[in-house]
Write an enzyme that holds these catalytic residues in place. Structure first.
Site, PDB file in Angstrom:
ATOM      1  N   ASP A   5       0.863  -1.172   0.000  1.00  0.00           N
ATOM      2  CA  ASP A   5       0.000   0.000   0.000  1.00  0.00           C
ATOM      3  C   ASP A   5       0.904   1.228   0.000  1.00  0.00           C
ATOM      4  O   ASP A   5       1.800   1.339   0.838  1.00  0.00           O
ATOM      5  CB  ASP A   5      -0.864  -0.016   1.277  1.00  0.00           C
ATOM      6  CG  ASP A   5      -2.231   0.587   1.064  1.00  0.00           C
ATOM      7  OD1 ASP A   5      -2.289   1.672   0.467  1.00  0.00           O
ATOM      8  OD2 ASP A   5      -3.222  -0.015   1.513  1.00  0.00           O
ATOM      9  N   HIS A  41     -11.213  -2.753   4.028  1.00  0.00           N
ATOM     10  CA  HIS A  41     -10.996  -2.330   5.418  1.00  0.00           C
ATOM     11  C   HIS A  41     -11.700  -1.009   5.755  1.00  0.00           C
ATOM     12  O   HIS A  41     -11.672  -0.588   6.908  1.00  0.00           O
ATOM     13  CB  HIS A  41      -9.494  -2.186   5.669  1.00  0.00           C
ATOM     14  CG  HIS A  41      -8.904  -1.054   4.884  1.00  0.00           C
ATOM     15  ND1 HIS A  41      -8.834  -1.072   3.503  1.00  0.00           N
ATOM     16  CD2 HIS A  41      -8.390   0.133   5.268  1.00  0.00           C
ATOM     17  CE1 HIS A  41      -8.307   0.066   3.089  1.00  0.00           C
ATOM     18  NE2 HIS A  41      -8.017   0.812   4.137  1.00  0.00           N
ATOM     19  N   ASP A  42     -12.284  -0.343   4.744  1.00  0.00           N
ATOM     20  CA  ASP A  42     -12.985   0.923   4.979  1.00  0.00           C
ATOM     21  C   ASP A  42     -14.504   0.782   4.926  1.00  0.00           C
ATOM     22  O   ASP A  42     -15.218   1.774   5.053  1.00  0.00           O
ATOM     23  CB  ASP A  42     -12.627   1.951   3.889  1.00  0.00           C
ATOM     24  CG  ASP A  42     -11.192   2.438   3.978  1.00  0.00           C
ATOM     25  OD1 ASP A  42     -10.619   2.414   5.088  1.00  0.00           O
ATOM     26  OD2 ASP A  42     -10.653   2.867   2.930  1.00  0.00           O
ATOM     27  N   ASP A  97      -2.959   4.709  -2.421  1.00  0.00           N
ATOM     28  CA  ASP A  97      -3.995   5.287  -1.570  1.00  0.00           C
ATOM     29  C   ASP A  97      -4.410   6.677  -2.067  1.00  0.00           C
ATOM     30  O   ASP A  97      -3.550   7.527  -2.331  1.00  0.00           O
ATOM     31  CB  ASP A  97      -3.420   5.405  -0.145  1.00  0.00           C
ATOM     32  CG  ASP A  97      -4.459   5.790   0.884  1.00  0.00           C
ATOM     33  OD1 ASP A  97      -5.415   5.018   1.074  1.00  0.00           O
ATOM     34  OD2 ASP A  97      -4.304   6.864   1.508  1.00  0.00           O
ATOM     35  N   GLU A 123      -6.498   3.872  -5.887  1.00  0.00           N
ATOM     36  CA  GLU A 123      -7.731   4.083  -5.127  1.00  0.00           C
ATOM     37  C   GLU A 123      -8.226   5.485  -5.443  1.00  0.00           C
ATOM     38  O   GLU A 123      -7.517   6.465  -5.211  1.00  0.00           O
ATOM     39  CB  GLU A 123      -7.497   3.932  -3.616  1.00  0.00           C
ATOM     40  CG  GLU A 123      -8.815   3.889  -2.859  1.00  0.00           C
ATOM     41  CD  GLU A 123      -8.801   4.542  -1.487  1.00  0.00           C
ATOM     42  OE1 GLU A 123      -9.710   4.277  -0.699  1.00  0.00           O
ATOM     43  OE2 GLU A 123      -7.875   5.341  -1.190  1.00  0.00           O
TER      44      GLU A 123
HETATM   45  O1  TEU Z   1      -9.373   5.744   1.957  1.00  0.00           O
HETATM   46  C1  TEU Z   1      -9.859   6.862   1.284  1.00  0.00           C
HETATM   47  C2  TEU Z   1     -11.277   7.088   1.474  1.00  0.00           C
HETATM   48  O2  TEU Z   1     -11.897   7.660   0.612  1.00  0.00           O
HETATM   49  C3  TEU Z   1     -11.901   6.614   2.738  1.00  0.00           C
HETATM   50  O3  TEU Z   1     -11.606   7.581   3.663  1.00  0.00           O
HETATM   51  C4  TEU Z   1     -13.358   6.383   2.613  1.00  0.00           C
HETATM   52  O4  TEU Z   1     -14.009   7.443   1.999  1.00  0.00           O
HETATM   53  C5  TEU Z   1     -13.984   6.230   3.947  1.00  0.00           C
HETATM   54  O5  TEU Z   1     -13.123   5.535   4.771  1.00  0.00           O
HETATM   55  C6  TEU Z   1     -15.280   5.499   3.863  1.00  0.00           C
HETATM   56  O6  TEU Z   1     -15.750   5.259   5.163  1.00  0.00           O
HETATM   57  C7  TEU Z   1      -8.013   5.543   2.054  1.00  0.00           C
HETATM   58  C8  TEU Z   1      -7.721   4.366   2.968  1.00  0.00           C
HETATM   59  O7  TEU Z   1      -8.264   3.200   2.397  1.00  0.00           O
HETATM   60  C9  TEU Z   1      -8.278   4.651   4.322  1.00  0.00           C
HETATM   61  O8  TEU Z   1      -8.145   3.567   5.194  1.00  0.00           O
HETATM   62  C10 TEU Z   1      -7.537   5.855   4.856  1.00  0.00           C
HETATM   63  O9  TEU Z   1      -8.098   6.247   6.074  1.00  0.00           O
HETATM   64  C11 TEU Z   1      -7.576   7.039   3.888  1.00  0.00           C
HETATM   65  O10 TEU Z   1      -7.328   6.673   2.547  1.00  0.00           O
HETATM   66  C12 TEU Z   1      -6.514   8.045   4.254  1.00  0.00           C
HETATM   67  O11 TEU Z   1      -5.244   7.536   3.980  1.00  0.00           O
END
Ligand code: TEU
Length: 584
Positions: free
Chosen positions: A104, A330-331, A204, A258
């Site tokens: 990542d 994971h989000d 990311d 992403e």
């Molecule tokens: O996620 C980007 C992102 O858009 C997320 O914040 C998403 O909108 C949100 O979590 C939905 O609930 C990436 C990573 O995957 C995330 O874990 C990080 O927190 C974020 O970037 C910042 O690096």
């Protein structure tokens, strides 16, 4: 891999990627936190499942404000997870099993504890302009942009006596990509990891790196006010072209961007014929259940919308682009609890697995998905660990229309990122066999029933179905490369489509001298409802020769007797039934 057969064969198109959130995967030393050695101990598990690549979410040194998405040192491993030797053992263990390793890459921002930021805030060269600084009145931020995690995107730094931009948490200052020295640092650190044998990067929020010139005020938007000025900004393609020249073009490296807020037209520029990246994670299907008020405003979604979205992306990236296929990570909430039905957990999880693995693109499996893990019944606001969730709760409780946690509990329980982050459920031993200590985030209480050991014992489990669907994809290149065509567009409950290898392709691929003959055309029929559905499909199906390749009621079919095929008239589908037919 060569492109001799004209379909653009690539290893990463034929791969299934397994996403690991190391903190919650497997703890080898009893401190309650997953670690690299813990992953090494589970490599045979991944091999048995049949995945081709692992995407490791950040394992770099970090103060963990956003659990690793706040990097303090890009070239070292967080102590709790191990060290670079452990990482090398993991890499070798994966490679010995022909599993690629994807790291990542978090380079829109760093941690505020990164030495670049520590020097930047003191004005030490050459770091002074590594971040987005603006002078001004401490109480008056430079513009009205909001952080994705809520509140202003600006914080005032007392040391530098200036505001700095952070599109995420205040401990995640945005790098200033207009500075060529910053870009050179990113190229360097990517080369550093490539030299160590990394096979790909998941980048990311890579479409946030270019901000509109002059940082103008923006309009309110569900994601964040001002997002039109920092999502897919003006210099994106220039930065990516440079990255390609400097780093990517020298290696066969798989790149996954992403990209929240990206349309299929924009994606085509990133991953189409002239695109620098291989695939993008778009968010359009993740946004289907989001209301106008942003991520915590939950609305009902309809199958028609899911079909429309996936069809637009399947068609929009054909033939020159490639999709990344996912329903959780994971989000995001667990896919069974969101797109499926916990009351029909096994059937809906296997139906959704059939869906993701029979579309054109590279499928991603998030840890625990393969045993049908669900959302978590979090009881109290203190139970949440995630910064986004905690920020939201804190801000919501300050609002006049919110009296207490109960008013927002449903939305938070449904949408919190912590749903995906509870420990992997390995067995019915204490703490689900994840740790011998106290886990950093409480285990989902349903682990006594839903766990790897139980799933592997039960031939009808979600786990065994994942193995079957992964094997099917390997056997039939049409499932990887075939053109997608939607059927029964108007049906409210059933999602059906054809996959077809066009023209010169005959379903046969030569792979290292191995000759494989697969189907040229398949039909996928998925019942997204908790009731029975009957569909007439024969007019749409060009062949009467059909063979059921896979179905999530297949084993139950012994009880209900032989089922008519699609050429015979109508299909009777049980709740959440999935079937894949070969048509040639
Ligand atoms: O996620 C980007 C992102 O858009 C997320 O914040 C998403 O909108 C949100 O979590 C939905 O609930 C990436 C990573 O995957 C995330 O874990 C990080 O927190 C974020 O970037 C910042 O690096």
């Amino acid at each position: 891999m060569s492109d001799s057969n004209g379909i653009g064969r690539e290893w990463w198109k034929e791969a299934v990627v397994y996403q690991i959130y190391p903190r919650s995967f497997n703890d080898s030393d009893g401190d309650g936190v997953g670690d690299l050695q813990g992953i090494v101990e589970r490599l045979d598990y991944l091999d048995d499942l049949g995945v081709d690549a692992v995407w490791l979410t950040p394992v770099y040194d970090s103060p963990l404000a956003d659990y690793g998405y706040d990097v303090r040192d890009y070239r070292s491993i967080l102590d709790e997870y191990g060290d670079v030797d452990d990482w090398e053992r993991l890499r070798d263990g994966l490679h010995d099993r022909d599993i690629a390793l994807i790291m990542d890459l978090v380079v829109n921002h760093t941690s505020d504890e990164h030495r670049w930021f520590q020097r930047s805030r003191r004005g030490v060269e050459p770091y002074a302009d590594y971040y987005v600084w603006r002078e001004g009145d401490p109480d008056d931020p430079p513009n009205n942009w909001e952080s994705i995690f809520g509140g202003s995107a600006w914080s005032y730094d007392e040391v530098r006596e200036a505001h700095y931009l952070h599109l995420f948490d205040e401990k995640q200052p945005d790098l200033d990509w207009t500075n060529p020295a910053v870009r050179a640092e990113v190229h360097d650190l990517m080369r550093w990891w490539l030299d160590r044998g990394v096979d790909g990067f998941r980048l990311d929020v890579i479409n946030f790196i270019s901000k509109a010139e002059g940082l103008p005020d923006g309009e309110p938007a569900p994601a964040a006010t001002g997002s039109e000025h920092f999502i897919n900004g003006p210099r994106m393609h220039e930065y990516l072209a440079e990255l390609d020249r400097e780093v990517l073009s020298n290696d066969d490296v798989f790149t996954i961007g992403e990209m929240p807020g990206t349309s299929v037209e924009q994606a085509r520029e990133y991953v189409g014929e002239d695109g620098v990246l291989d695939v993008v994670f778009h968010f359009e299907h993740m946004d289907l259940d989001t209301g106008d008020e942003g991520p915590w405003d939950v609305r009902e979604w309809a199958l028609a919308e899911l079909k429309e979205t996936f069809t637009r992306w399947q068609e929009g990236l054909y033939p020159d682009g490639w999709n990344a296929l996912y329903l959780n990570n994971h989000d995001q909430p667990r896919l069974v609890s969101r797109f499926g039905d916990e009351a029909h957990r096994v059937r809906s999880a296997t139906m959704l697995a059939t869906f993701i693995h029979t579309l054109r693109g590279t499928p991603f499996v998030y840890q625990g998905e393969e045993i049908g893990m669900t959302n978590v019944p979090f009881e109290r606001p203190e139970a949440f660990a995630d910064v986004e969730t905690r920020n939201y709760i804190e801000r919501a409780l300050e609002r006049d229309d919110v009296e207490g946690f109960d008013d927002i509990a449903e939305a938070v329980r449904y949408g919190s990122r912590d749903n995906a982050r509870t420990p992997m459920q390995w067995s019915d031993a204490p703490e689900a066999g994840f740790t011998t200590g106290v886990p950093w985030l409480r285990v989902n209480p349903n682990y006594t029933e839903i766990n790897v050991e139980a799933a592997r014992r039960d031939p009808d489990s979600v786990w065994h179905y994942y193995r079957r669907v992964l094997a099917l994809r390997r056997e039939h290149p049409v499932l990887v490369y075939g053109r997608y065509e939607l059927l029964l567009a108007e049906h409210p409950d059933v999602y059906a489509y054809l996959r077809t290898l066009d023209g010169a392709l005959d379903g046969t691929l030569d792979d290292d001298g191995e000759h494989r003959r697969g189907a040229r055309q398949v039909l996928v029929v998925l019942n997204f409802s908790d009731g029975a559905s009957t569909v007439a499909i024969d007019d749409e199906v060009p062949s009467e020769q059909t063979e059921l390749l896979l179905g999530n009621y297949e084993r139950a079919d012994e009880d209900r007797g032989p089922q008519p095929g699609p050429g015979d008239g109508s299909l009777d589908l049980g709740p959440y039934e999935a079937r894949v037919y070969r048509l040639d």
